[in-house]
Design a protein around this motif. Structure first.
Motif, PDB file in Angstrom:
ATOM      1  N   ALA A 136      65.543  21.044  -1.158  1.00  0.00           N
ATOM      2  CA  ALA A 136      65.601  22.357  -1.781  1.00  0.00           C
ATOM      3  C   ALA A 136      64.724  22.414  -3.022  1.00  0.00           C
ATOM      4  N   GLY A 137      64.046  23.534  -3.206  1.00  0.00           N
ATOM      5  CA  GLY A 137      63.206  23.741  -4.373  1.00  0.00           C
ATOM      6  C   GLY A 137      63.946  24.445  -5.495  1.00  0.00           C
ATOM      7  N   PHE A 138      65.080  25.034  -5.174  1.00  0.00           N
ATOM      8  CA  PHE A 138      65.888  25.745  -6.158  1.00  0.00           C
ATOM      9  C   PHE A 138      67.211  25.023  -6.321  1.00  0.00           C
ATOM     10  N   SER A 139      67.854  25.189  -7.461  1.00  0.00           N
ATOM     11  CA  SER A 139      69.136  24.534  -7.682  1.00  0.00           C
ATOM     12  C   SER A 139      70.261  25.566  -7.714  1.00  0.00           C
ATOM     13  N   GLY A 140      71.470  25.089  -7.527  1.00  0.00           N
ATOM     14  CA  GLY A 140      72.629  25.961  -7.581  1.00  0.00           C
ATOM     15  C   GLY A 140      72.501  27.132  -6.622  1.00  0.00           C
ATOM     16  N   ILE A 141      72.900  28.299  -7.102  1.00  0.00           N
ATOM     17  CA  ILE A 141      72.801  29.484  -6.256  1.00  0.00           C
ATOM     18  C   ILE A 141      71.551  30.296  -6.586  1.00  0.00           C
ATOM     19  N   ASP A 142      70.576  29.635  -7.204  1.00  0.00           N
ATOM     20  CA  ASP A 142      69.310  30.321  -7.467  1.00  0.00           C
ATOM     21  C   ASP A 142      68.826  30.998  -6.200  1.00  0.00           C
ATOM     22  N   ARG A 143      68.431  32.230  -6.349  1.00  0.00           N
ATOM     23  CA  ARG A 143      67.844  33.041  -5.283  1.00  0.00           C
ATOM     24  C   ARG A 143      68.831  33.416  -4.177  1.00  0.00           C
ATOM     25  N   ILE A 144      70.143  33.369  -4.458  1.00  0.00           N
ATOM     26  CA  ILE A 144      71.135  33.806  -3.476  1.00  0.00           C
ATOM     27  C   ILE A 144      70.901  35.272  -3.108  1.00  0.00           C
ATOM     28  N   LEU A 169      71.043  25.321   0.199  1.00  0.00           N
ATOM     29  CA  LEU A 169      72.112  25.827   1.045  1.00  0.00           C
ATOM     30  C   LEU A 169      73.433  25.097   0.833  1.00  0.00           C
ATOM     31  N   ASP A 170      73.386  23.843   0.422  1.00  0.00           N
ATOM     32  CA  ASP A 170      74.630  23.127   0.136  1.00  0.00           C
ATOM     33  C   ASP A 170      75.345  23.740  -1.064  1.00  0.00           C
ATOM     34  N   GLU A 171      74.601  24.132  -2.072  1.00  0.00           N
ATOM     35  CA  GLU A 171      75.207  24.790  -3.234  1.00  0.00           C
ATOM     36  C   GLU A 171      75.706  26.188  -2.876  1.00  0.00           C
ATOM     37  N   TRP A 172      74.931  26.889  -2.049  1.00  0.00           N
ATOM     38  CA  TRP A 172      75.387  28.209  -1.598  1.00  0.00           C
ATOM     39  C   TRP A 172      76.713  28.064  -0.855  1.00  0.00           C
ATOM     40  N   LYS A 173      76.809  27.039  -0.009  1.00  0.00           N
ATOM     41  CA  LYS A 173      78.044  26.792   0.744  1.00  0.00           C
ATOM     42  C   LYS A 173      79.215  26.579  -0.208  1.00  0.00           C
ATOM     43  N   LYS A 174      79.012  25.757  -1.230  1.00  0.00           N
ATOM     44  CA  LYS A 174      80.077  25.502  -2.208  1.00  0.00           C
ATOM     45  C   LYS A 174      80.538  26.796  -2.865  1.00  0.00           C
ATOM     46  N   GLU A 175      79.578  27.657  -3.216  1.00  0.00           N
ATOM     47  CA  GLU A 175      79.926  28.921  -3.874  1.00  0.00           C
ATOM     48  C   GLU A 175      80.675  29.854  -2.924  1.00  0.00           C
ATOM     49  N   PHE A 176      80.215  29.951  -1.681  1.00  0.00           N
ATOM     50  CA  PHE A 176      80.925  30.777  -0.704  1.00  0.00           C
ATOM     51  C   PHE A 176      82.325  30.231  -0.453  1.00  0.00           C
ATOM     52  N   ASN A 177      82.449  28.908  -0.404  1.00  0.00           N
ATOM     53  CA  ASN A 177      83.753  28.303  -0.138  1.00  0.00           C
ATOM     54  C   ASN A 177      84.773  28.602  -1.235  1.00  0.00           C
ATOM     55  N   LYS A 178      84.313  28.951  -2.422  1.00  0.00           N
ATOM     56  CA  LYS A 178      85.232  29.358  -3.491  1.00  0.00           C
ATOM     57  C   LYS A 178      85.954  30.652  -3.124  1.00  0.00           C
ATOM     58  N   PHE A 179      85.403  31.393  -2.174  1.00  0.00           N
ATOM     59  CA  PHE A 179      86.011  32.641  -1.744  1.00  0.00           C
ATOM     60  C   PHE A 179      86.883  32.464  -0.499  1.00  0.00           C
ATOM     61  N   ALA A 180      87.032  31.227  -0.039  1.00  0.00           N
ATOM     62  CA  ALA A 180      87.851  30.950   1.142  1.00  0.00           C
ATOM     63  C   ALA A 180      89.288  31.410   0.884  1.00  0.00           C
ATOM     64  N   GLY A 181      89.814  32.203   1.796  1.00  0.00           N
ATOM     65  CA  GLY A 181      91.199  32.669   1.699  1.00  0.00           C
ATOM     66  C   GLY A 181      91.452  33.722   0.644  1.00  0.00           C
ATOM     67  N   VAL A 182      90.448  34.130  -0.082  1.00  0.00           N
ATOM     68  CA  VAL A 182      90.630  35.080  -1.183  1.00  0.00           C
ATOM     69  C   VAL A 182      90.994  36.467  -0.678  1.00  0.00           C
ATOM     70  N   PHE A 183      90.412  36.884   0.408  1.00  0.00           N
ATOM     71  CA  PHE A 183      90.553  38.279   0.810  1.00  0.00           C
ATOM     72  C   PHE A 183      91.763  38.536   1.691  1.00  0.00           C
ATOM     73  N   ASP A 184      91.999  37.714   2.673  1.00  0.00           N
ATOM     74  CA  ASP A 184      93.171  37.878   3.525  1.00  0.00           C
ATOM     75  C   ASP A 184      93.479  39.337   3.824  1.00  0.00           C
ATOM     76  N   ASP A 185      92.512  40.009   4.417  1.00  0.00           N
ATOM     77  CA  ASP A 185      92.640  41.413   4.829  1.00  0.00           C
ATOM     78  C   ASP A 185      92.747  42.387   3.657  1.00  0.00           C
TER      79      ASP A 185
END
Length: 113
Positions: free
Chosen positions: A2-10, A66-82
């Motif tokens: 990856a050329g960008f770090s964290g969620i850069d350019r999400i 993409l690994d950092e993007w995955k980590k950030e998306f995973n923070k939203f796991a179960g948050v919405f529940d409909d």
């Protein structure tokens, strides 16, 4: 690598999602929530819709972390529940791509762009 770090350019993923919606592509809320909860939503979208995207999001072909993007998306796991309609106004089961956009907006807001 990856050329960008964290969620850069999400936001690039957000723009790709807008393009997919404009092309009439659909994902269910259930599928997107499953990919967030158990998988990797950015890679799932990248692999499924690669022919329709202008910025390739496949391993080995992307400067994005993409690994950092995955980590950030995973923070939203179960948050919405409909409760997507309450948070983002999403009411249709086939508007899963809009859920991704809503989450990206939340990420960008928390990053204080």
């Amino acid at each position: 690598m990856a050329g960008f770090s964290g969620i850069d350019r999400i936001e690039i993923l957000g723009m790709e999602i807008i393009a997919l919606i404009s092309q009439g592509k659909k994902e269910t809320l259930s599928k997107i929530k499953d990919e967030i909860n158990n998988g990797d939503v950015a890679r799932y979208i990248g692999k499924k819709y690669e022919p329709y995207m202008t910025n390739i999001l496949i391993d080995g072909k992307t400067p994005y972390n993409l690994d950092e993007w995955k980590k950030e998306f995973n923070k939203f796991a179960g948050v919405f529940d409909d409760r997507e309609s309450r948070k983002f106004g999403i009411v249709n089961e086939d508007d899963g791509l809009l859920l991704i956009l809503g989450i990206i907006l939340e990420m960008l807001q928390s990053k204080n762009y």
